[in-house]
Design a protein around this motif. Structure first.
Motif, mmCIF file in Angstrom:
data_model
loop_
_atom_site.group_PDB
_atom_site.id
_atom_site.type_symbol
_atom_site.label_atom_id
_atom_site.label_comp_id
_atom_site.label_asym_id
_atom_site.label_seq_id
_atom_site.Cartn_x
_atom_site.Cartn_y
_atom_site.Cartn_z
ATOM 1 N N LEU A 16 -13.148 15.280 -38.397
ATOM 2 C CA LEU A 16 -13.493 14.200 -37.469
ATOM 3 C C LEU A 16 -12.263 13.335 -37.219
ATOM 4 O O LEU A 16 -11.967 12.968 -36.074
ATOM 5 N N ARG A 17 -11.532 13.012 -38.276
ATOM 6 C CA ARG A 17 -10.308 12.220 -38.138
ATOM 7 C C ARG A 17 -9.336 12.899 -37.181
ATOM 8 O O ARG A 17 -8.761 12.260 -36.300
ATOM 9 N N ARG A 59 -6.775 13.134 -31.831
ATOM 10 C CA ARG A 59 -6.462 13.948 -30.655
ATOM 11 C C ARG A 59 -7.025 13.323 -29.386
ATOM 12 O O ARG A 59 -6.360 13.287 -28.340
ATOM 13 N N ALA A 60 -8.252 12.778 -29.468
ATOM 14 C CA ALA A 60 -8.872 12.178 -28.288
ATOM 15 C C ALA A 60 -8.104 10.936 -27.845
ATOM 16 O O ALA A 60 -7.919 10.704 -26.644
ATOM 17 N N LEU A 98 -4.420 8.365 -23.881
ATOM 18 C CA LEU A 98 -3.212 7.579 -23.633
ATOM 19 C C LEU A 98 -2.195 8.379 -22.833
ATOM 20 O O LEU A 98 -1.509 7.834 -21.963
ATOM 21 N N ASP A 99 -2.101 9.663 -23.104
ATOM 22 C CA ASP A 99 -1.201 10.514 -22.320
ATOM 23 C C ASP A 99 -1.643 10.566 -20.860
ATOM 24 O O ASP A 99 -0.807 10.514 -19.945
ATOM 25 N N GLU A 159 -16.209 12.343 -26.633
ATOM 26 C CA GLU A 159 -15.572 13.616 -26.961
ATOM 27 C C GLU A 159 -15.766 14.020 -28.417
ATOM 28 O O GLU A 159 -15.877 15.209 -28.724
ATOM 29 N N THR A 160 -15.811 13.057 -29.324
ATOM 30 C CA THR A 160 -15.844 13.397 -30.746
ATOM 31 C C THR A 160 -17.250 13.402 -31.338
ATOM 32 O O THR A 160 -17.540 14.188 -32.234
#
Length: 603
Positions: free
Chosen positions: A153-154, A159-160, A165-166, A271-272
């Motif tokens: 999960l971390r 990643r999300a 931000l990207d 997403e997560t």
């Protein structure tokens, strides 16, 4: 081929087997979870990071006799590789408790990669074992599915955030780990310099100054998943080293920045976790949060507001209340629903609960069978007590608790009681995520020990524009362009618009008691940078360890970090911190004092 060289290499993870057609030849690798030996048939549960699958060793189905014999030697936590074919289980043998319960692998070859000692605890979820044992054997604890799921999960959360931000033109930039020790805030961890004897680096408490300098440098939108260090007392939600998502942005309004951060969290949770988060997030001033909930990080998943009853009791003759009001204190009340029948011992326990907050106790007023029962009832008229009950919304069967003390002490104590009752009475929806922006914090707080004002957040926070002239005349009432993001009663982040003009920063330092010489010595490089065209900017830092703990329904940060420290800041697995050799000390030109003596540098 060397005898020690591995001859079977994995072709499928456990969960990949669900996509493999029946009869497919596969090679799986992992740890032995469990073995059931029925003589002619052996069942072994193989576990890898993705899941668990049942292996079948049966000569009648094609398992060679030698391989069947080798399977008899396997023990818990042995590492091995098995080759075989995927088959569908008979309908009456399907195991609904595991995701691969509809299939099994009939083994035709086996290779033991490593044996294992009997572990000090079972490698399974829900174990009842001392946490110090888990931390000492952390590498075994990490094999448990619930620990691996938390770390996965971390990973997904990180990643999300990066993806969002990207997509919004932020650039990830690393800032120094070895930096300069600065005043204010928590204590620094320091690192001695070998090349400059007697001088020290500090590990960063945050990348605060560097990210502001990146704005001076024209990066405009920066982020970093940063490791930070604070030498402070620890709690379940605090570690000496931690990870935060650090963000800074130029040329934006405060409202636009907060809206972008809300959009980011909506996407990350979707997403997560597949969770839908409503926007916009509620906003509440610091003053309102304290007055209503007794906390600057209130949990909004339940009600139980705090009520101001000072105006009701102001005209009474109860001396305790009159003394508090005469000193400018607060008289507030909290309703505990259905608790009117509390025993004397339970009420005494409540007094003990509020004692650490600086209160001698709370005054109980119980509404029972149409009557009002209270040890302070003799000091008030029936009309006054009924007015208190009506004002607080208390009903028959409820218990009103009154706190009278200095403003912050009274509210903080009732705020803690509010959470205590919510937990004990089952008022919290554990599946809900309630975000809140707390804004308009005080810029300063007064430190009685130091005898001066200190920064409530940090000394680079911009005052509210209408309060800037109070820096010299009334610093105690100066408000900050600061904001905290709160989730379910936890502070997730602190942020602010930053000072970007040298004259305002110098006035801020002066309000904190810095002489011009001290400000130049500590922050001269920052003050100089402000003279070269610094854009308006602001940012925020999110505690990622704490966020993952909340999202994963954990109760301790230690369950969300691969290799955490104990509550005393130690690593019982590696025995850190530890002493270093006299040779190392000599190279650094340091000596270590015996307990009770001050250290002196080696000349």
């Amino acid at each position: 081929m060397h005898p020690l060289e591995t001859r079977l290499y994995r072709t499928h993870r456990v969960m990949d087997l669900l996509e493999a057609p029946s009869g497919t030849e596969v090679i799986v690798s992992g740890w032995m979870q469990r073995r059931r030996d029925l003589g002619s048939i052996i069942f072994i549960d193989l576990r890898d990071r993705s899941g668990v699958v049942q292996l079948v060793f049966e000569e009648a189905k094609g398992t060679p006799k030698q391989i069947h014999h080798e399977a008899e030697q396997l023990r818990n936590e042995y590492v091995f590789t098995a080759k075989g074919r995927v088959v569908l289980r008979d309908e009456d043998t399907v195991n609904p408790k595991i995701e691969t319960g509809s299939i099994e692998v009939v083994v035709t070859d086996l290779e033991v990669l490593n044996a294992a000692k009997n572990p000090p605890f079972y490698i399974q979820d829900g174990i009842d074992v001392d946490e110090m044992v888990r931390l000492r054997y952390r590498y075994l604890d990490l094999r448990r599915p619930e620990m691996q799921q938390m770390l996965m999960l971390r990973h997904r959360v990180f990643r999300a955030f990066r993806n969002f931000l990207d997509d919004n033109q932020f650039v990830e930039v690393e800032t120094p780990i070895l930096t300069k020790s600065t005043p204010e805030g928590a204590r620094d961890y320091v690192v001695p310099s070998r090349l400059q004897p007697g001088e020290f680096y500090a590990l960063p408490q945050s990348p605060q100054i560097f990210k502001q300098l990146l704005m001076v440098g024209g990066m405009e939108r920066y982020y970093q998943i940063a490791r930070c260090f604070r030498d402070e007392d620890l709690r379940a939600d605090r570690q000496p080293e931690f990870t935060q998502l650090d963000i800074e942005m130029s040329f934006m309004r405060l409202d636009d920045f907060l809206a972008l951060m809300e959009e980011m969290f909506v996407r990350v949770f979707q997403e997560t976790l597949g969770a839908s988060i409503e926007r916009p997030f509620m906003r509440m001033t610091y003053q309102d949060a304290m007055e209503t909930y007794g906390s600057d990080k209130p949990d909004l998943r339940f009600e139980l507001p705090i009520h101001n009853i000072a105006h009701i009791v102001a005209g009474t003759e109860f001396r305790v209340f009159q003394d508090v009001l005469a000193k400018g204190g607060a008289i507030r009340a909290l309703v505990a629903p259905g608790c009117a029948g509390y025993s004397r011992k339970q009420l005494d326990d409540l007094n003990g609960f509020v004692a650490p907050f600086g209160l001698k106790g709370v005054a109980p007023v119980a509404l029972m069978d149409g009557k009002i029962v209270s040890p302070i009832a003799k000091f008030f008229s029936e009309e006054t007590l009924r007015e208190i009950a009506e004002h607080t919304g208390a009903k028959d069967g409820d218990l009103i608790l009154i706190a009278a003390s200095e403003w912050k002490k009274a509210l903080t104590a009732l705020g803690a009681l509010r959470v205590k009752f919510a937990q004990e009475l089952g008022l919290i929806n554990e599946e809900e995520y309630r975000f809140l922006w707390v804004v308009d914090f005080p810029l300063f707080s007064y430190d009685e020990e130091l005898g001066r004002y200190v920064a409530e957040h940090h000394p680079f926070t911009m005052p509210k524009w209408e309060d800037i002239d109070k820096l010299e005349t009334d610093p105690g009432s100066t408000r900050a362009q600061a904001y905290d993001l709160v989730l379910n009663g936890y502070e997730l982040s602190s942020g602010s618009m930053r000072i970007f003009k040298r004259d305002i920063q110098e006035r801020m330092f002066a309000a904190l008691g810095f002489s011009p010489e001290e400000a130049e010595e500590k922050f001269g490089f920052l003050l100089s940078a402000f003279e070269y065209g610094t854009p308006p900017h602001g940012g925020i830092a999110f505690g990622l360890d704490r966020l993952v703990m909340i999202m994963g329904k954990g109760t301790s940060l230690r369950d969300c970090i691969a290799f955490p420290k104990t509550s005393s800041g130690t690593d019982v697995m590696t025995d850190a911190p530890s002493q270093i050799s006299e040779e190392q000390l000599s190279i650094l030109r340091l000596s270590v004092a015996k307990k009770g003596r001050a250290a002196t540098p080696v000349k």
